[in-house]
Design a protein around this motif. Structure first.
Motif, PDB file in Angstrom:
ATOM      1  N   GLN A   1       0.803  -1.222   0.000  1.00 52.57           N
ATOM      2  CA  GLN A   1       0.000   0.000   0.000  1.00 52.57           C
ATOM      3  C   GLN A   1       0.838   1.275   0.000  1.00 52.57           C
ATOM      4  OE1 GLN A   1      -2.640  -1.749   3.291  1.00 52.57           O
ATOM      5  NE2 GLN A   1      -4.065  -0.442   2.192  1.00 52.57           N
TER       6      GLN A   1
ATOM      7  N   HIS B   1       1.112  -9.250   4.639  1.00 53.91           N
ATOM      8  CA  HIS B   1      -0.048  -8.367   4.487  1.00 53.91           C
ATOM      9  C   HIS B   1      -0.501  -8.446   3.029  1.00 53.91           C
ATOM     10  CE1 HIS B   1      -2.153  -4.737   6.492  1.00 53.91           C
ATOM     11  NE2 HIS B   1      -2.759  -4.917   5.337  1.00 53.91           N
ATOM     12  N   TRP B   2      -0.811  -9.686   2.603  1.00 55.10           N
ATOM     13  CA  TRP B   2      -1.561  -9.986   1.384  1.00 55.10           C
ATOM     14  C   TRP B   2      -0.768 -10.049   0.089  1.00 55.10           C
ATOM     15  CZ3 TRP B   2      -6.265  -6.156   2.270  1.00 55.10           C
ATOM     16  CH2 TRP B   2      -6.832  -6.435   3.517  1.00 55.10           C
TER      17      TRP B   2
ATOM     18  N   GLU C   1      -5.107 -10.330   8.923  1.00 56.39           N
ATOM     19  CA  GLU C   1      -6.507 -10.523   8.520  1.00 56.39           C
ATOM     20  C   GLU C   1      -6.771 -11.711   7.599  1.00 56.39           C
ATOM     21  OE1 GLU C   1      -7.998  -6.795   6.995  1.00 56.39           O
ATOM     22  OE2 GLU C   1      -7.871  -5.870   8.950  1.00 56.39           O
TER      23      GLU C   1
ATOM     24  N   CYS D   1      -9.966 -11.640   5.410  1.00 58.45           N
ATOM     25  CA  CYS D   1      -9.903 -10.887   4.141  1.00 58.45           C
ATOM     26  C   CYS D   1      -9.153 -11.689   3.073  1.00 58.45           C
ATOM     27  CB  CYS D   1      -9.223  -9.537   4.344  1.00 58.45           C
ATOM     28  SG  CYS D   1     -10.205  -8.357   5.294  1.00 58.45           S
TER      29      CYS D   1
ATOM     30  N   LEU E   1     -12.277 -12.394   0.769  1.00 54.90           N
ATOM     31  CA  LEU E   1     -12.234 -11.371  -0.285  1.00 54.90           C
ATOM     32  C   LEU E   1     -11.404 -11.847  -1.480  1.00 54.90           C
ATOM     33  CD1 LEU E   1     -11.978  -8.156   1.951  1.00 54.90           C
ATOM     34  CD2 LEU E   1     -14.022  -9.317   1.089  1.00 54.90           C
TER      35      LEU E   1
ATOM     36  N   ASN F   1      -7.676  -6.022  14.608  1.00 52.98           N
ATOM     37  CA  ASN F   1      -7.971  -4.948  13.656  1.00 52.98           C
ATOM     38  C   ASN F   1      -9.466  -4.741  13.676  1.00 52.98           C
ATOM     39  OD1 ASN F   1      -5.300  -5.029  12.912  1.00 52.98           O
ATOM     40  ND2 ASN F   1      -5.669  -5.707  10.814  1.00 52.98           N
TER      41      ASN F   1
ATOM     42  N   TYR G   1     -12.859  -1.807  12.884  1.00 55.32           N
ATOM     43  CA  TYR G   1     -13.244  -0.520  12.313  1.00 55.32           C
ATOM     44  C   TYR G   1     -14.643  -0.064  12.692  1.00 55.32           C
ATOM     45  CZ  TYR G   1      -9.022  -0.548   9.475  1.00 55.32           C
ATOM     46  OH  TYR G   1      -7.705  -0.530   9.079  1.00 55.32           O
TER      47      TYR G   1
ATOM     48  N   TRP H   1     -19.098  -0.088   4.305  1.00 53.15           N
ATOM     49  CA  TRP H   1     -19.120  -0.981   5.470  1.00 53.15           C
ATOM     50  C   TRP H   1     -18.724  -0.310   6.785  1.00 53.15           C
ATOM     51  CZ3 TRP H   1     -14.195  -1.339   7.507  1.00 53.15           C
ATOM     52  CH2 TRP H   1     -13.117  -1.084   6.647  1.00 53.15           C
TER      53      TRP H   1
ATOM     54  N   TRP I   1      -4.907   3.087  11.752  1.00 52.88           N
ATOM     55  CA  TRP I   1      -4.702   2.908  10.318  1.00 52.88           C
ATOM     56  C   TRP I   1      -5.221   4.150   9.637  1.00 52.88           C
ATOM     57  CZ3 TRP I   1      -2.213  -0.689   7.479  1.00 52.88           C
ATOM     58  CH2 TRP I   1      -2.360  -0.581   6.092  1.00 52.88           C
TER      59      TRP I   1
ATOM     60  N   GLU J   1      -5.504   1.915  -1.435  1.00 54.91           N
ATOM     61  CA  GLU J   1      -6.534   1.222  -0.660  1.00 54.91           C
ATOM     62  C   GLU J   1      -7.137   0.058  -1.454  1.00 54.91           C
ATOM     63  OE1 GLU J   1      -7.317   0.988   2.449  1.00 54.91           O
ATOM     64  OE2 GLU J   1      -9.165  -0.139   2.162  1.00 54.91           O
ATOM     65  N   TRP J   2      -6.306  -0.902  -1.827  1.00 55.48           N
ATOM     66  CA  TRP J   2      -6.743  -2.167  -2.408  1.00 55.48           C
ATOM     67  C   TRP J   2      -7.824  -1.963  -3.463  1.00 55.48           C
ATOM     68  CZ3 TRP J   2      -2.882  -4.891  -0.922  1.00 55.48           C
ATOM     69  CH2 TRP J   2      -2.378  -4.775   0.377  1.00 55.48           C
TER      70      TRP J   2
ATOM     71  N   PHE K   1      -7.715   6.537   4.208  1.00 55.71           N
ATOM     72  CA  PHE K   1      -7.559   6.230   5.632  1.00 55.71           C
ATOM     73  C   PHE K   1      -6.427   6.981   6.335  1.00 55.71           C
ATOM     74  CE2 PHE K   1     -10.276   2.604   4.641  1.00 55.71           C
ATOM     75  CZ  PHE K   1     -11.027   2.473   5.797  1.00 55.71           C
TER      76      PHE K   1
HETATM   77  C1  PNW Z   1      -7.866  -3.626   6.428  1.00 57.43           C
HETATM   78  N1  PNW Z   1     -14.043  -5.114   4.981  1.00 57.43           N
HETATM   79  O1  PNW Z   1      -8.622  -4.193   5.403  1.00 57.43           O
HETATM   80  C2  PNW Z   1      -6.428  -3.847   5.999  1.00 57.43           C
HETATM   81  O2  PNW Z   1      -5.621  -4.519   6.923  1.00 57.43           O
HETATM   82  C3  PNW Z   1      -5.745  -2.629   5.471  1.00 57.43           C
HETATM   83  O3  PNW Z   1      -4.706  -3.014   4.605  1.00 57.43           O
HETATM   84  C4  PNW Z   1      -6.762  -1.713   4.825  1.00 57.43           C
HETATM   85  O4  PNW Z   1      -6.163  -0.635   4.179  1.00 57.43           O
HETATM   86  C5  PNW Z   1      -7.707  -1.245   5.915  1.00 57.43           C
HETATM   87  O5  PNW Z   1      -8.288  -2.327   6.612  1.00 57.43           O
HETATM   88  C6  PNW Z   1      -8.822  -0.329   5.450  1.00 57.43           C
HETATM   89  O6  PNW Z   1      -9.679  -0.985   4.555  1.00 57.43           O
HETATM   90  C7  PNW Z   1      -9.977  -4.367   5.386  1.00 57.43           C
HETATM   91  O7  PNW Z   1     -14.507  -5.321   3.829  1.00 57.43           O
HETATM   92  C8  PNW Z   1     -10.551  -4.529   4.141  1.00 57.43           C
HETATM   93  O8  PNW Z   1     -14.791  -5.157   5.981  1.00 57.43           O
HETATM   94  C9  PNW Z   1     -11.883  -4.783   4.017  1.00 57.43           C
HETATM   95  C10 PNW Z   1     -12.671  -4.866   5.139  1.00 57.43           C
HETATM   96  C11 PNW Z   1     -12.114  -4.701   6.402  1.00 57.43           C
HETATM   97  C12 PNW Z   1     -10.761  -4.446   6.512  1.00 57.43           C
END
Ligand code: PNW
Length: 491
Positions: free
Chosen positions: A23, A126-127, A173, A176, A180, A312, A314, A351, A428, A435-436, A447
């Motif tokens: 990232q 980390h992916w 994670e 994910c 995902l 982790n 959110y 989300w 974060w 951001e993926w 973020f």
């Molecule tokens: C995390 N969801 O990813 C990751 O560890 C980070 O690399 C990323 O940048 C950050 O959160 C913000 O997205 C997530 O779909 C990705 O719920 C998707 C989800 C949750 C966390």
């Protein structure tokens, strides 16, 4: 008030910011780096909005010294970053050569952090799986191969950096990675049963196979660390899991049960085997023969394979029984309460809403269930439409400031009032970054507590960074310089 001293977090409490290699680093084709699955995936049409990729990102492979200077200016005690497997071993495998330039980059970074009194907190994965391993044998789908290759990669990192790194995270994670990447197909390698999305893949079997491989790779790397490195290096090692708080939509028994099912599938899938020694009963019922089994020998390695709980988180979801989403345990998520009001402030990501009480409740739940000290390794907020604002406005990231006001006071209450053993907090993210696939709504700023001008790569602290720096300055006891000695003992 005179005479009373406001209680604070312990002087050993760790705080800092988090990032991940793909990232932020950019420079994807220099100094012998091999490709990762994210290089390929992000370049396929339609996978990321605007077709963005990680070729430049925040250019941190070149600007790492400036990044460390900014971290030092913020006064963080620690920095969480990840090592790129394909920089260290470009082709990834256990018989493939190690790349000295990859080792040198992270070694220099670690040295410079320590010179600035910043404790390195290192994620091994980390992916960004080396593409060669995906091509060679299917990557995470092939348990026997990937476990051996991952363990060798971990060994190279322990040997190269473990004299200076005392905090290791094996995986970021696994939910994910599995869901995902191999179920919904929205993250690399993008596999799914949805033939419009992916030419191959099986969403009903692959995510559970991948999750199983990730658990085993983690566990065997921890076994190696404990047997061969811990005595001389004295560090801690564990895994970090994503998981948001699940709140019943109402008091009905089926929705109370649904909230637990949501936690079982999002968190218990990984945490229960690792901390308690078995998959959750609900997952066994739900998946039956699709859930792989551990052999007794494997289980002995998996159980107890994390020194702490890496968390982790959110947001919070209101949970209702029903729906057809197996990846959520047949639970429907909403942010709208029965009375029609919203749970909290809406972020740019579909989300994510701001609900600090959920953060406190989740800390309490994890502490009671898994009984290990908690490191909060990610927590953050995406401000609505931040990317389209002029910089002056983007720096005034009020919704993010409010979010962190909420979570920091919830954190303090959990520690000081509820007695939860929380030892670290990493918002974060340190900087705006790649951001993926992004938030269902693609956005590329999203973020960071530091604004990055993507033309000049210049960094500008946002209000949220200033808030956090001040808050931790005021709320940690005798905020002395951290030491990078072996961390305080865990129970
Ligand atoms: C995390 N969801 O990813 C990751 O560890 C980070 O690399 C990323 O940048 C950050 O959160 C913000 O997205 C997530 O779909 C990705 O719920 C998707 C989800 C949750 C966390």
């Amino acid at each position: 008030m005179s005479g009373t001293v406001a209680p604070k977090l312990s002087k050993d409490f760790i705080w800092g910011f988090a990032t991940a290699s793909f990232q932020i680093e950019g420079s994807t084709d220099v100094d012998g780096r091999g490709k990762s699955i994210w290089d390929d995936f992000s370049k396929q049409p339609g996978k990321t909005m605007d077709g963005r990729d990680g070729d430049v990102a925040t250019d941190s492979y070149r600007l790492w010294k400036e990044d460390i200077a900014l971290l030092a200016q913020y006064g963080v005690k620690s920095y969480r970053f990840s090592v790129s497997w394909s920089r260290v071993i470009p082709l990834g495998g256990r018989n493939d050569p190690v790349n000295p330039k990859g080792i040198q980059f992270y070694s220099n970074l670690i040295d410079a952090l320590l010179e600035n009194g910043i404790v390195p907190f290192v994620t091994l994965y980390h992916w960004d799986l080396p593409q060669a391993l995906h091509d060679r044998y299917g990557g995470w789908l092939n348990k026997d191969e990937i476990v051996q290759d991952y363990v060798r990669y971990a060994k190279v990192c322990f040997e190269s950096f473990g004299d200076r790194v005392k905090h290791w995270l094996t995986m970021n994670e696994p939910w994910c990675i599995s869901i995902l990447g191999y179920g919904r197909g929205v993250f690399a390698p993008g596999r799914s049963s949805d033939r419009e999305r992916s030419p191959e893949g099986n969403s009903s079997t692959e995510p559970w196979i991948v999750g199983h491989s990730v658990i085993l790779a983690h566990a065997y790397a921890v076994k190696l660390y404990r047997e061969e490195f811990k005595a001389s290096q004295g560090g801690q090692i564990g895994i970090t899991l994503n998981g948001d708080w699940a709140m019943p939509y109402d008091d009905s028994p089926q929705n109370v049960e649904a909230a637990q099912h949501a936690l079982d599938v999002a968190i218990g899938w990984f945490a229960d085997p690792i901390y308690l020694g078995h998959y959750p009963d609900y997952m066994k019922q739900m998946l039956r023969e699709r859930l792989p089994e551990f052999t007794p020998e494997e289980l002995a390695v998996v159980k107890g394979s994390s020194d702490f709980y890496g968390m982790n988180t959110y947001t919070t979801n209101l949970c209702r029984a029903g729906g057809d989403d197996e990846f959520q345990g047949f639970v429907e998520y909403t942010f709208i309460r029965p009375d029609g009001t919203q749970l909290g402030t809406q972020a740019h990501c579909a989300w994510l809403q701001d609900y600090p009480q959920g953060f406190r409740d989740l800390l309490n739940y994890l502490w009671k269930r898994y009984k290990l000290p908690i490191y909060v390794t990610e927590n953050g907020f995406a401000v609505k439409d931040e990317n389209s604002k002029p910089i002056e406005e983007a720096l005034q990231d009020n919704d993010r400031v409010n979010y962190f006001k909420g979570t920091t006071s919830a954190l303090k209450a959990a520690v000081l009032e509820d007695g939860v053993d929380v030892r670290a907090y990493f918002p974060w993210s340190f900087v705006d970054n790649f951001e993926w696939q992004a938030c269902l709504l693609y956005h590329h700023r999203i973020f960071g507590v530091t604004y990055v001008d993507y033309e000049t790569q210049k960094r500008y602290p946002k209000e949220s960074a200033k808030f956090l720096v001040k808050w931790f300055g005021n709320n940690i006891d005798a905020a002395e310089k951290p030491s990078n000695k072996a961390p305080p003992a865990l129970p």
